[in-house]
Design a protein around this motif. Structure first.
Motif, PDB file in Angstrom:
ATOM      1  N   ALA A 153      -0.245  15.606  -5.285  1.00 50.14           N
ATOM      2  CA  ALA A 153       0.382  14.329  -4.936  1.00 50.14           C
ATOM      3  C   ALA A 153      -0.448  13.582  -3.901  1.00 50.14           C
ATOM      4  O   ALA A 153      -0.637  12.362  -3.996  1.00 50.14           O
ATOM      5  CB  ALA A 153       1.799  14.568  -4.408  1.00 50.14           C
ATOM      6  N   SER A 154      -0.969  14.312  -2.919  1.00 47.77           N
ATOM      7  CA  SER A 154      -1.772  13.683  -1.875  1.00 47.77           C
ATOM      8  C   SER A 154      -3.094  13.164  -2.422  1.00 47.77           C
ATOM      9  O   SER A 154      -3.551  12.075  -2.053  1.00 47.77           O
ATOM     10  CB  SER A 154      -2.036  14.690  -0.751  1.00 47.77           C
ATOM     11  N   LEU A 155      -3.721  13.917  -3.307  1.00 48.24           N
ATOM     12  CA  LEU A 155      -4.963  13.466  -3.917  1.00 48.24           C
ATOM     13  C   LEU A 155      -4.746  12.184  -4.713  1.00 48.24           C
ATOM     14  O   LEU A 155      -5.508  11.215  -4.597  1.00 48.24           O
ATOM     15  CB  LEU A 155      -5.522  14.556  -4.841  1.00 48.24           C
ATOM     16  N   ALA A 156      -3.701  12.191  -5.533  1.00 50.35           N
ATOM     17  CA  ALA A 156      -3.426  11.014  -6.355  1.00 50.35           C
ATOM     18  C   ALA A 156      -3.067   9.812  -5.496  1.00 50.35           C
ATOM     19  O   ALA A 156      -3.479   8.680  -5.782  1.00 50.35           O
ATOM     20  CB  ALA A 156      -2.284  11.322  -7.334  1.00 50.35           C
ATOM     21  N   ALA A 157      -2.291  10.055  -4.436  1.00 47.75           N
ATOM     22  CA  ALA A 157      -1.773   8.959  -3.628  1.00 47.75           C
ATOM     23  C   ALA A 157      -2.803   8.379  -2.677  1.00 47.75           C
ATOM     24  O   ALA A 157      -2.832   7.160  -2.445  1.00 47.75           O
ATOM     25  CB  ALA A 157      -0.559   9.453  -2.831  1.00 47.75           C
ATOM     26  N   LEU A 158      -3.658   9.222  -2.119  1.00 45.93           N
ATOM     27  CA  LEU A 158      -4.539   8.786  -1.040  1.00 45.93           C
ATOM     28  C   LEU A 158      -6.001   8.648  -1.461  1.00 45.93           C
ATOM     29  O   LEU A 158      -6.794   8.025  -0.739  1.00 45.93           O
ATOM     30  CB  LEU A 158      -4.440   9.767   0.134  1.00 45.93           C
ATOM     31  N   GLY A 159      -6.354   9.215  -2.610  1.00 50.04           N
ATOM     32  CA  GLY A 159      -7.755   9.225  -3.019  1.00 50.04           C
ATOM     33  C   GLY A 159      -8.356   7.843  -3.173  1.00 50.04           C
ATOM     34  O   GLY A 159      -9.456   7.565  -2.674  1.00 50.04           O
ATOM     35  N   GLY A 160      -7.638   6.955  -3.847  1.00 53.49           N
ATOM     36  CA  GLY A 160      -8.158   5.608  -4.049  1.00 53.49           C
ATOM     37  C   GLY A 160      -8.298   4.834  -2.754  1.00 53.49           C
ATOM     38  O   GLY A 160      -9.295   4.125  -2.541  1.00 53.49           O
ATOM     39  N   GLY A 161      -7.319   4.982  -1.868  1.00 55.27           N
ATOM     40  CA  GLY A 161      -7.374   4.277  -0.593  1.00 55.27           C
ATOM     41  C   GLY A 161      -8.473   4.791   0.311  1.00 55.27           C
ATOM     42  O   GLY A 161      -9.128   4.017   1.017  1.00 55.27           O
ATOM     43  N   VAL A 162      -8.688   6.111   0.302  1.00 53.64           N
ATOM     44  CA  VAL A 162      -9.767   6.678   1.112  1.00 53.64           C
ATOM     45  C   VAL A 162     -11.114   6.178   0.607  1.00 53.64           C
ATOM     46  O   VAL A 162     -11.988   5.780   1.405  1.00 53.64           O
ATOM     47  CB  VAL A 162      -9.703   8.213   1.077  1.00 53.64           C
ATOM     48  N   ALA A 163     -11.294   6.180  -0.719  1.00 55.90           N
ATOM     49  CA  ALA A 163     -12.545   5.663  -1.290  1.00 55.90           C
ATOM     50  C   ALA A 163     -12.753   4.206  -0.899  1.00 55.90           C
ATOM     51  O   ALA A 163     -13.862   3.796  -0.527  1.00 55.90           O
ATOM     52  CB  ALA A 163     -12.525   5.815  -2.809  1.00 55.90           C
ATOM     53  N   ARG A 164     -11.699   3.422  -0.956  1.00 52.27           N
ATOM     54  CA  ARG A 164     -11.767   2.002  -0.576  1.00 52.27           C
ATOM     55  C   ARG A 164     -12.210   1.830   0.860  1.00 52.27           C
ATOM     56  O   ARG A 164     -13.145   1.059   1.148  1.00 52.27           O
ATOM     57  CB  ARG A 164     -10.380   1.386  -0.775  1.00 52.27           C
ATOM     58  N   ASP A 165     -11.587   2.571   1.771  1.00 52.51           N
ATOM     59  CA  ASP A 165     -11.900   2.405   3.189  1.00 52.51           C
ATOM     60  C   ASP A 165     -13.305   2.893   3.519  1.00 52.51           C
ATOM     61  O   ASP A 165     -13.998   2.301   4.359  1.00 52.51           O
ATOM     62  CB  ASP A 165     -10.862   3.143   4.037  1.00 52.51           C
ATOM     63  N   VAL A 166     -13.730   3.976   2.870  1.00 51.07           N
ATOM     64  CA  VAL A 166     -15.094   4.473   3.092  1.00 51.07           C
ATOM     65  C   VAL A 166     -16.117   3.447   2.617  1.00 51.07           C
ATOM     66  O   VAL A 166     -17.123   3.190   3.281  1.00 51.07           O
ATOM     67  CB  VAL A 166     -15.297   5.820   2.372  1.00 51.07           C
ATOM     68  N   ASP A 193       0.833  -1.200   0.000  1.00 52.39           N
ATOM     69  CA  ASP A 193       0.000   0.000   0.000  1.00 52.39           C
ATOM     70  C   ASP A 193       0.871   1.255   0.000  1.00 52.39           C
ATOM     71  O   ASP A 193       0.609   2.208  -0.747  1.00 52.39           O
ATOM     72  CB  ASP A 193      -0.911  -0.015   1.224  1.00 52.39           C
ATOM     73  N   LEU A 194       1.906   1.276   0.823  1.00 49.41           N
ATOM     74  CA  LEU A 194       2.767   2.456   0.908  1.00 49.41           C
ATOM     75  C   LEU A 194       3.543   2.683  -0.382  1.00 49.41           C
ATOM     76  O   LEU A 194       3.731   3.828  -0.816  1.00 49.41           O
ATOM     77  CB  LEU A 194       3.727   2.317   2.090  1.00 49.41           C
ATOM     78  N   PHE A 195       3.994   1.599  -1.015  1.00 47.42           N
ATOM     79  CA  PHE A 195       4.674   1.757  -2.305  1.00 47.42           C
ATOM     80  C   PHE A 195       3.699   2.293  -3.345  1.00 47.42           C
ATOM     81  O   PHE A 195       4.048   3.149  -4.167  1.00 47.42           O
ATOM     82  CB  PHE A 195       5.275   0.431  -2.765  1.00 47.42           C
ATOM     83  N   GLY A 196       2.463   1.790  -3.331  1.00 53.42           N
ATOM     84  CA  GLY A 196       1.458   2.304  -4.245  1.00 53.42           C
ATOM     85  C   GLY A 196       1.190   3.779  -4.007  1.00 53.42           C
ATOM     86  O   GLY A 196       1.051   4.565  -4.954  1.00 53.42           O
ATOM     87  N   VAL A 197       1.101   4.174  -2.744  1.00 59.86           N
ATOM     88  CA  VAL A 197       0.909   5.575  -2.387  1.00 59.86           C
ATOM     89  C   VAL A 197       2.047   6.425  -2.938  1.00 59.86           C
ATOM     90  O   VAL A 197       1.833   7.506  -3.503  1.00 59.86           O
ATOM     91  CB  VAL A 197       0.806   5.727  -0.853  1.00 59.86           C
ATOM     92  N   PHE A 198       3.273   5.943  -2.797  1.00 58.49           N
ATOM     93  CA  PHE A 198       4.427   6.708  -3.283  1.00 58.49           C
ATOM     94  C   PHE A 198       4.400   6.850  -4.800  1.00 58.49           C
ATOM     95  O   PHE A 198       4.633   7.947  -5.338  1.00 58.49           O
ATOM     96  CB  PHE A 198       5.726   6.033  -2.840  1.00 58.49           C
ATOM     97  N   PHE A 199       4.127   5.767  -5.507  1.00 58.44           N
ATOM     98  CA  PHE A 199       4.110   5.831  -6.970  1.00 58.44           C
ATOM     99  C   PHE A 199       3.056   6.821  -7.463  1.00 58.44           C
ATOM    100  O   PHE A 199       3.315   7.632  -8.361  1.00 58.44           O
ATOM    101  CB  PHE A 199       3.847   4.447  -7.567  1.00 58.44           C
ATOM    102  N   PHE A 200       1.860   6.747  -6.905  1.00 57.63           N
ATOM    103  CA  PHE A 200       0.816   7.676  -7.325  1.00 57.63           C
ATOM    104  C   PHE A 200       1.172   9.107  -6.916  1.00 57.63           C
ATOM    105  O   PHE A 200       0.848  10.068  -7.638  1.00 57.63           O
ATOM    106  CB  PHE A 200      -0.533   7.282  -6.730  1.00 57.63           C
ATOM    107  N   ALA A 201       1.823   9.271  -5.761  1.00 58.28           N
ATOM    108  CA  ALA A 201       2.214  10.612  -5.325  1.00 58.28           C
ATOM    109  C   ALA A 201       3.210  11.226  -6.306  1.00 58.28           C
ATOM    110  O   ALA A 201       3.118  12.418  -6.646  1.00 58.28           O
ATOM    111  CB  ALA A 201       2.825  10.549  -3.917  1.00 58.28           C
ATOM    112  N   VAL A 202       4.158  10.441  -6.776  1.00 59.83           N
ATOM    113  CA  VAL A 202       5.121  10.948  -7.760  1.00 59.83           C
ATOM    114  C   VAL A 202       4.403  11.362  -9.039  1.00 59.83           C
ATOM    115  O   VAL A 202       4.697  12.400  -9.639  1.00 59.83           O
ATOM    116  CB  VAL A 202       6.208   9.900  -8.062  1.00 59.83           C
ATOM    117  N   SER A 203       3.437  10.544  -9.459  1.00 60.41           N
ATOM    118  CA  SER A 203       2.695  10.896 -10.677  1.00 60.41           C
ATOM    119  C   SER A 203       1.961  12.222 -10.487  1.00 60.41           C
ATOM    120  O   SER A 203       1.896  13.045 -11.408  1.00 60.41           O
ATOM    121  CB  SER A 203       1.712   9.778 -11.041  1.00 60.41           C
TER     122      SER A 203
END
Length: 212
Positions: free
Chosen positions: A37-50, A8-18
Motif C-alpha cells: 500500500a505504501s509503495l503504491a501510494a507514495l512511489g509516484g509522489g516520491v519520484a515526482r519530488d526527487v 494529493d492525500l486523496f490520491g495517496v489513499f486511493f492508490f494505497a487501497v489498490s
C-alpha cells in the motif's frame, strides 16, 4: 490545508487501497499489505519530488503515513466481505491516477517548468506508484498491458491541467472536472477493452521461434 495537499492525500489513499487489495488477492500478510500500500501510494509522489529536486513530502509530512495505514486496516477488516476485488482495485487505481496526474502537473507549473515537462511530470507521478505496486507483487504492470489504456488518460489529465493553469483557469471546479474525465476515461477503457496501437503492425508470436 490547501487544495493541492487535499488532492494529493486523496490520491495517496486511493492508490494505497489498490495496493492493499492486490496484497489481499495475492495472499500477503498484514505487513506485506502495508508495504505494498505504501509503495503504491507514495512511489509516484516520491519520484515526482526527487525529479523536482525537493525533499520528498512523503518523508517530511506525517500526514502522508496515515492513508496507507488506514487503507491496510480497511482492507484487513472488509476483505472477506468484498466481492469483485479486481473491479474495486481498478476503480481505486483510476481514482489515484486521476488525482496524481493533476497534482504532479501543478507542482511542475509552480516550479516554472515548460508545459511539455509539466505534462510528463504529471504522468510520471500518476503511473509511478502503480508500476511499483505491480512489479513488487509480480504482476504484469498495467502500464505495459497491451489490452488496456493506462497512461493515456493521465496524459490527457496532465495536459488539461497545464493548459488551465497557464490560462489561470484552474480552480476547484475545473480540477474536479479534469479528475472526473480522467477517471471516466480509465474506467471506460477498462470495461470496453480499449487499447492503443501495438508497437508494430506485424503479428508478433507469443513465444520466440525455436531452432530446427
Amino acid at each position: 490545508m490547501n487544495a493541492a495537499l487535499i488532492l494529493d492525500l486523496f490520491g495517496v489513499f486511493f492508490f494505497a487501497v489498490s495496493g492493499s487489495l492486490l496484497a489481499a488477492r495475492k495472499g500477503f500478510d498484514l505487513v506485506g499489505s502495508l508495504l505494498l500500500a505504501s509503495l503504491a501510494a507514495l512511489g509516484g509522489g516520491v519520484a515526482r519530488d526527487v525529479i523536482i529536486g525537493v525533499d520528498p513530502v512523503a518523508f517530511t509530512n506525517p500526514l502522508y503515513l496515515a492513508p496507507p495505514v488506514l487503507a491496510t486496516l480497511l482492507v484487513f477488516f472488509l476483505f472477506s466481505r468484498l466481492e469483485k476485488v479486481s473491479t474495486l482495485l481498478m476503480l481505486f487505481d483510476a481514482g489515484g491516477l486521476a488525482l496524481f496526474c493533476i497534482v504532479g502537473a501543478l507542482k511542475a507549473v509552480d516550479e516554472g517548468w515548460n508545459p511539455v515537462a509539466a505534462v510528463l511530470l504529471g504522468v510520471t507521478t500518476a503511473v509511478g506508484g502503480g508500476l511499483l505496486r505491480d512489479v513488487v507483487a509480480n504482476e504484469v504492470p498495467q502500464l505495459f498491458n497491451p489490452g488496456d489504456i493506462y497512461a493515456l488518460p493521465a496524459f490527457l489529465g496532465a495536459a488539461l491541467t497545464v493548459v488551465l493553469a497557464k490560462l489561470d483557469l484552474f480552480n476547484v471546479v475545473t480540477g474536479i472536472a479534469v479528475a472526473a474525465l480522467v477517471f471516466l476515461l480509465r474506467v471506460l477503457a477498462w470495461r470496453g477493452g480499449w487499447h492503443a496501437p501495438l508497437a508494430t503492425r506485424a503479428p508478433c508470436p507469443s513465444e520466440p521461434p525455436t531452432a530446427g
